[in-house]
Design a protein around this motif. Structure first.
Motif, PDB file in Angstrom:
ATOM      1  N   LEU A  19       0.773  -1.530  -0.294  1.00 14.09           N
ATOM      2  CA  LEU A  19      -0.547   0.371  -0.030  1.00 14.09           C
ATOM      3  C   LEU A  19       0.863   1.192  -0.442  1.00 14.09           C
ATOM      4  O   LEU A  19       0.475   1.937  -0.735  1.00 14.09           O
ATOM      5  CB  LEU A  19      -1.110  -0.717   1.243  1.00 14.09           C
ATOM      6  N   ALA A  20       1.912   1.456   0.637  1.00 15.26           N
ATOM      7  CA  ALA A  20       2.554   2.515   0.834  1.00 15.26           C
ATOM      8  C   ALA A  20       3.224   2.766  -0.095  1.00 15.26           C
ATOM      9  O   ALA A  20       3.355   3.960  -0.849  1.00 15.26           O
ATOM     10  CB  ALA A  20       3.925   2.054   1.574  1.00 15.26           C
ATOM     11  N   ARG A  21       3.971   1.586  -1.314  1.00 15.27           N
ATOM     12  CA  ARG A  21       4.471   2.229  -2.128  1.00 15.27           C
ATOM     13  C   ARG A  21       3.552   2.117  -3.514  1.00 15.27           C
ATOM     14  O   ARG A  21       4.361   2.942  -4.621  1.00 15.27           O
ATOM     15  CB  ARG A  21       5.372   0.238  -3.220  1.00 15.27           C
ATOM     16  N   THR A  22       2.645   1.472  -3.350  1.00 21.96           N
ATOM     17  CA  THR A  22       1.156   2.313  -4.272  1.00 21.96           C
ATOM     18  C   THR A  22       0.753   3.452  -4.550  1.00 21.96           C
ATOM     19  O   THR A  22       0.987   4.183  -5.707  1.00 21.96           O
ATOM     20  CB  THR A  22       0.102   1.536  -4.737  1.00 21.96           C
ATOM     21  N   GLY A  23       0.559   4.081  -3.088  1.00 23.66           N
ATOM     22  CA  GLY A  23       0.306   4.787  -2.819  1.00 23.66           C
ATOM     23  C   GLY A  23       1.534   6.227  -3.000  1.00 23.66           C
ATOM     24  O   GLY A  23       1.580   7.106  -3.700  1.00 23.66           O
ATOM     25  N   ALA A  24       2.641   5.727  -2.932  1.00 21.05           N
ATOM     26  CA  ALA A  24       3.971   6.585  -3.586  1.00 21.05           C
ATOM     27  C   ALA A  24       3.791   6.443  -4.312  1.00 21.05           C
ATOM     28  O   ALA A  24       4.126   8.114  -5.377  1.00 21.05           O
ATOM     29  CB  ALA A  24       5.685   6.130  -3.155  1.00 21.05           C
ATOM     30  N   TYR A  25       3.373   5.679  -5.520  1.00 18.87           N
ATOM     31  CA  TYR A  25       3.492   5.440  -7.274  1.00 18.87           C
ATOM     32  C   TYR A  25       3.056   6.386  -7.684  1.00 18.87           C
ATOM     33  O   TYR A  25       3.078   6.703  -8.624  1.00 18.87           O
ATOM     34  CB  TYR A  25       4.082   4.077  -7.136  1.00 18.87           C
ATOM     35  N   ALA A  26       1.154   6.680  -6.958  1.00 20.26           N
ATOM     36  CA  ALA A  26       0.074   7.085  -7.438  1.00 20.26           C
ATOM     37  C   ALA A  26       0.769   9.268  -7.173  1.00 20.26           C
ATOM     38  O   ALA A  26       0.266   9.785  -8.116  1.00 20.26           O
ATOM     39  CB  ALA A  26      -0.656   6.514  -6.707  1.00 20.26           C
ATOM     40  N   CYS A  27       1.138   8.703  -6.235  1.00 22.48           N
ATOM     41  CA  CYS A  27       1.514  10.632  -6.334  1.00 22.48           C
ATOM     42  C   CYS A  27       3.275  10.779  -6.993  1.00 22.48           C
ATOM     43  O   CYS A  27       2.651  12.097  -7.677  1.00 22.48           O
ATOM     44  CB  CYS A  27       2.279  10.736  -4.653  1.00 22.48           C
ATOM     45  N   PHE A  28       4.075   9.777  -7.203  1.00 25.48           N
ATOM     46  CA  PHE A  28       4.732  10.505  -8.334  1.00 25.48           C
ATOM     47  C   PHE A  28       4.119   9.933 -10.153  1.00 25.48           C
ATOM     48  O   PHE A  28       4.361  11.359 -10.472  1.00 25.48           O
ATOM     49  CB  PHE A  28       6.161   9.590  -8.144  1.00 25.48           C
ATOM     50  N   ALA A  29       2.763   9.593  -9.858  1.00 23.40           N
ATOM     51  CA  ALA A  29       2.277   9.895 -12.030  1.00 23.40           C
ATOM     52  C   ALA A  29       1.837  10.591 -11.431  1.00 23.40           C
ATOM     53  O   ALA A  29       1.721  11.477 -13.074  1.00 23.40           O
ATOM     54  CB  ALA A  29       1.518   8.682 -11.366  1.00 23.40           C
ATOM     55  N   LEU A  30       0.676  11.477 -10.401  1.00 22.14           N
ATOM     56  CA  LEU A  30       0.680  12.689  -9.976  1.00 22.14           C
ATOM     57  C   LEU A  30       1.261  13.622 -10.797  1.00 22.14           C
ATOM     58  O   LEU A  30       1.451  14.941 -11.391  1.00 22.14           O
ATOM     59  CB  LEU A  30      -0.871  12.963  -9.461  1.00 22.14           C
ATOM     60  N   CYS A  31       2.261  14.196 -10.065  1.00 28.79           N
ATOM     61  CA  CYS A  31       3.390  14.904 -10.231  1.00 28.79           C
ATOM     62  C   CYS A  31       4.154  14.669 -11.673  1.00 28.79           C
ATOM     63  O   CYS A  31       4.301  16.224 -12.640  1.00 28.79           O
ATOM     64  CB  CYS A  31       4.508  14.550  -9.436  1.00 28.79           C
ATOM     65  N   LEU A  32       4.436  13.421 -12.637  1.00 33.50           N
ATOM     66  CA  LEU A  32       4.927  13.850 -13.880  1.00 33.50           C
ATOM     67  C   LEU A  32       3.773  14.028 -14.467  1.00 33.50           C
ATOM     68  O   LEU A  32       3.650  14.783 -15.345  1.00 33.50           O
ATOM     69  CB  LEU A  32       4.360  12.232 -14.025  1.00 33.50           C
ATOM     70  N   ALA A  33       1.886  13.829 -14.561  1.00 33.06           N
ATOM     71  CA  ALA A  33       1.340  14.216 -14.863  1.00 33.06           C
ATOM     72  C   ALA A  33       0.968  15.953 -15.316  1.00 33.06           C
ATOM     73  O   ALA A  33       0.443  16.220 -16.197  1.00 33.06           O
ATOM     74  CB  ALA A  33       0.069  13.537 -14.676  1.00 33.06           C
ATOM     75  N   ALA A  34       0.809  16.372 -13.966  1.00 28.50           N
ATOM     76  CA  ALA A  34       1.216  17.982 -13.640  1.00 28.50           C
ATOM     77  C   ALA A  34       1.726  18.463 -14.338  1.00 28.50           C
ATOM     78  O   ALA A  34       2.115  19.072 -15.083  1.00 28.50           O
ATOM     79  CB  ALA A  34       0.493  17.866 -12.251  1.00 28.50           C
ATOM     80  N   VAL A  35       3.579  18.299 -14.769  1.00 29.77           N
ATOM     81  CA  VAL A  35       4.396  18.418 -15.197  1.00 29.77           C
ATOM     82  C   VAL A  35       3.628  18.562 -16.726  1.00 29.77           C
ATOM     83  O   VAL A  35       4.466  18.854 -17.601  1.00 29.77           O
ATOM     84  CB  VAL A  35       6.170  17.653 -14.523  1.00 29.77           C
ATOM     85  N   ALA A  36       3.376  17.577 -17.093  1.00 27.97           N
ATOM     86  CA  ALA A  36       4.048  17.080 -18.415  1.00 27.97           C
ATOM     87  C   ALA A  36       2.154  18.368 -18.816  1.00 27.97           C
ATOM     88  O   ALA A  36       2.241  18.282 -19.970  1.00 27.97           O
ATOM     89  CB  ALA A  36       3.440  15.451 -18.561  1.00 27.97           C
ATOM     90  N   TYR A  37       1.663  18.316 -18.276  1.00 25.23           N
ATOM     91  CA  TYR A  37       0.851  19.433 -18.564  1.00 25.23           C
ATOM     92  C   TYR A  37       0.629  20.501 -18.288  1.00 25.23           C
ATOM     93  O   TYR A  37       0.987  21.340 -19.532  1.00 25.23           O
ATOM     94  CB  TYR A  37      -0.905  18.441 -18.029  1.00 25.23           C
ATOM     95  N   GLY A  38       1.845  20.811 -17.930  1.00 25.72           N
ATOM     96  CA  GLY A  38       2.396  22.531 -18.093  1.00 25.72           C
ATOM     97  C   GLY A  38       2.891  22.357 -19.114  1.00 25.72           C
ATOM     98  O   GLY A  38       2.885  23.674 -19.363  1.00 25.72           O
ATOM     99  N   ILE A  39       4.258  21.925 -19.825  1.00 23.35           N
ATOM    100  CA  ILE A  39       4.985  21.615 -20.502  1.00 23.35           C
ATOM    101  C   ILE A  39       3.709  21.436 -22.112  1.00 23.35           C
ATOM    102  O   ILE A  39       4.587  22.447 -22.903  1.00 23.35           O
ATOM    103  CB  ILE A  39       5.943  20.127 -20.445  1.00 23.35           C
ATOM    104  N   TYR A  40       2.761  20.526 -21.775  1.00 27.06           N
ATOM    105  CA  TYR A  40       2.285  20.714 -23.116  1.00 27.06           C
ATOM    106  C   TYR A  40       1.245  22.364 -22.850  1.00 27.06           C
ATOM    107  O   TYR A  40       1.058  22.654 -24.191  1.00 27.06           O
ATOM    108  CB  TYR A  40       0.469  19.978 -22.799  1.00 27.06           C
ATOM    109  N   LEU A  41       0.153  22.820 -22.165  1.00 28.90           N
ATOM    110  CA  LEU A  41       0.185  24.126 -21.838  1.00 28.90           C
ATOM    111  C   LEU A  41       2.090  24.931 -22.717  1.00 28.90           C
ATOM    112  O   LEU A  41       0.677  25.531 -23.316  1.00 28.90           O
ATOM    113  CB  LEU A  41      -0.274  25.136 -20.589  1.00 28.90           C
ATOM    114  N   ILE A  42       2.837  24.808 -21.870  1.00 35.99           N
ATOM    115  CA  ILE A  42       3.334  26.130 -22.607  1.00 35.99           C
ATOM    116  C   ILE A  42       3.302  25.535 -24.473  1.00 35.99           C
ATOM    117  O   ILE A  42       3.931  26.423 -24.872  1.00 35.99           O
ATOM    118  CB  ILE A  42       4.819  25.551 -22.204  1.00 35.99           C
ATOM    119  N   VAL A  43       4.303  24.487 -24.452  1.00 27.42           N
ATOM    120  CA  VAL A  43       4.555  23.918 -26.350  1.00 27.42           C
ATOM    121  C   VAL A  43       3.169  24.448 -27.264  1.00 27.42           C
ATOM    122  O   VAL A  43       3.469  24.973 -28.010  1.00 27.42           O
ATOM    123  CB  VAL A  43       5.116  22.959 -26.153  1.00 27.42           C
ATOM    124  N   ALA A  44       1.574  23.889 -26.674  1.00 29.47           N
ATOM    125  CA  ALA A  44       0.206  23.973 -27.847  1.00 29.47           C
ATOM    126  C   ALA A  44       0.033  25.575 -27.660  1.00 29.47           C
ATOM    127  O   ALA A  44      -0.196  26.099 -26.832  1.00 29.47           O
ATOM    128  CB  ALA A  44      -0.114  22.840 -27.208  1.00 29.47           C
TER     129      ALA A  44
END
Length: 73
Positions: free
Chosen positions: A48-73
């Motif tokens: 559970l701890a590992r899954t939650g940690a990976y979910a948090c990291f995935a959300l961080c990655l998604a937010a950064v990717a969305y920010g880059i998308y907003l800048i480029v597009a």
């Protein structure tokens, strides 16, 4: 030149909230990984701890990717 102070304040507020949210998510991910190590040494389940940690990291990655998308597009 006229400065739109309301728009500037809005951008500042959204940037502040997004920054605090991203740092908070990353911190929760790091804490989740440290709890995983503690659970493994104490004989508990660390899945559970590992899954939650990976979910948090995935959300961080998604937010950064969305920010880059907003800048480029």
């Amino acid at each position: 030149m006229k400065i739109d102070w309301a728009a500037l304040g809005s951008v500042f507020g959204v940037s502040l909230v997004a920054t605090v949210a991203l740092v908070g998510l990353f911190t929760l991910g790091v804490i989740g990984l440290s709890k995983q190590e503690q659970a493994a040494t104490q004989g508990g389940s660390a899945v559970l701890a590992r899954t939650g940690a990976y979910a948090c990291f995935a959300l961080c990655l998604a937010a950064v990717a969305y920010g880059i998308y907003l800048i480029v597009a």
